[in-house]
Enzyme design. Sequence first.
Site, PDB file in Angstrom:
ATOM      1  N   CYS A   1       0.786  -1.225   0.000  1.00  0.00           N
ATOM      2  CA  CYS A   1       0.000   0.000   0.000  1.00  0.00           C
ATOM      3  C   CYS A   1       0.825   1.287   0.000  1.00  0.00           C
ATOM      4  O   CYS A   1       1.231   1.744  -1.050  1.00  0.00           O
ATOM      5  CB  CYS A   1      -0.983  -0.033   1.165  1.00  0.00           C
ATOM      6  SG  CYS A   1      -2.421   0.985   0.866  1.00  0.00           S
TER       7      CYS A   1
ATOM      8  N   ARG B   1     -12.708   6.079  -0.299  1.00  0.00           N
ATOM      9  CA  ARG B   1     -11.526   5.220  -0.232  1.00  0.00           C
ATOM     10  C   ARG B   1     -11.860   3.844  -0.810  1.00  0.00           C
ATOM     11  O   ARG B   1     -13.016   3.444  -0.853  1.00  0.00           O
ATOM     12  CB  ARG B   1     -11.069   5.042   1.223  1.00  0.00           C
ATOM     13  CG  ARG B   1     -10.474   6.288   1.838  1.00  0.00           C
ATOM     14  CD  ARG B   1     -10.089   6.050   3.274  1.00  0.00           C
ATOM     15  NE  ARG B   1      -8.933   5.170   3.434  1.00  0.00           N
ATOM     16  CZ  ARG B   1      -7.679   5.563   3.276  1.00  0.00           C
ATOM     17  NH1 ARG B   1      -7.415   6.815   2.940  1.00  0.00           N
ATOM     18  NH2 ARG B   1      -6.692   4.718   3.449  1.00  0.00           N
TER      19      ARG B   1
ATOM     20  N   HIS C   1      -3.523  -5.672   2.241  1.00  0.00           N
ATOM     21  CA  HIS C   1      -3.190  -5.932   3.638  1.00  0.00           C
ATOM     22  C   HIS C   1      -3.815  -7.285   3.977  1.00  0.00           C
ATOM     23  O   HIS C   1      -4.107  -8.075   3.108  1.00  0.00           O
ATOM     24  CB  HIS C   1      -3.806  -4.853   4.543  1.00  0.00           C
ATOM     25  CG  HIS C   1      -3.383  -3.466   4.204  1.00  0.00           C
ATOM     26  ND1 HIS C   1      -2.145  -2.972   4.503  1.00  0.00           N
ATOM     27  CD2 HIS C   1      -4.054  -2.457   3.602  1.00  0.00           C
ATOM     28  CE1 HIS C   1      -2.068  -1.714   4.109  1.00  0.00           C
ATOM     29  NE2 HIS C   1      -3.203  -1.374   3.546  1.00  0.00           N
TER      30      HIS C   1
HETATM   31  N1  GLN Z   1      -1.760   6.796   2.313  1.00  0.00           N
HETATM   32  C1  GLN Z   1      -2.029   5.886   1.292  1.00  0.00           C
HETATM   33  C2  GLN Z   1      -3.423   5.907   0.690  1.00  0.00           C
HETATM   34  O1  GLN Z   1      -4.398   6.218   1.388  1.00  0.00           O
HETATM   35  C3  GLN Z   1      -1.667   4.509   1.767  1.00  0.00           C
HETATM   36  C4  GLN Z   1      -2.684   3.850   2.616  1.00  0.00           C
HETATM   37  C5  GLN Z   1      -2.210   2.539   3.109  1.00  0.00           C
HETATM   38  O2  GLN Z   1      -1.011   2.327   3.241  1.00  0.00           O
HETATM   39  N2  GLN Z   1      -3.128   1.657   3.434  1.00  0.00           N
HETATM   40  O3  GLN Z   1      -3.530   5.646  -0.478  1.00  0.00           O
END
Ligand code: GLN
Length: 268
Positions: A97, A134, A209
């Site tokens: 990520c 998101r 993840h």
């Molecule tokens: N900050 C990044 C995003 O929101 C990474 C998020 C994450 O590592 N889960 O895309």
Amino acid sequence: MSLELTIGWLYPTLMSTYGDRGNVITIQRRAQWRGYNVRVLPLDQNATGDDIKSVDLIVGGGAQDRQQEIVMRDLQGAKAGAMREKIENGTPGVFTCGSPQLLGHYYEPGLGQRIEGLGILDLVSVHPGENTKRCIGNLVIEVTATRLARDLEEMTGGKAYLVGFENHGGRTKLGKVEALGKVVYGLGNNGEDGTEGAFYQNAIATYSHGPLLPKNPFVADWLIQTALRLKYQQPISLKPLDDTLAMQAREAMFKRLKVTPSAITAHM
Ligand code: GLN
């Protein structure tokens, strides 16, 4: 002589927001269960370029935008050079990520300035803004990166499907780098082109993840095997472990998400 493995863990405090430390633990345990000695070396603000050069395997987790910025500022100069050298020379790694975003050309956060990346992976990541949804939820991909797909198929006897969980605002577009896989369930790199993650030399970059490795233990074994072969320049075959519980958990997830039966049977 007992073989040794040093895992370099990128910024354990700043880049552990999403439970990716499970990847470190999985590699550590699965190597120890085979009788290998394992050392975990934090690659944080106190680490030097030489520390980075000394590791056999690299793990990088997810982070929030603010932490990513701090890490990027720290990963300049000798450290950036050492990271590039390691990845170019085939040191295996799993980058989740926020970490792949750092390894790409740049990351544009929802708020604030563009953060320049290391440019090791030919990809860019842009967060379309704080009001954009998101990408959150379960993720299943089929590994399509040619060499990795072949290796994993050899190890497991079936097509490699990875199960995970994504949680990111940034959308990633790949340049010439190969995708890690294609999305079977979820959104992946950008929710548009069906790609997920990237694979370069022996670096696995993913939005998954979960953490990734306990859910897909054969990937941990691929990383361990690749690291030991590179370090000792000899054929290494890992003793099989009893992964019944992990496989049952995968099967339960495949059923719940109603993904194809070939995915369910591939690793049983
Ligand atoms: N900050 C990044 C995003 O929101 C990474 C998020 C994450 O590592 N889960 O895309």
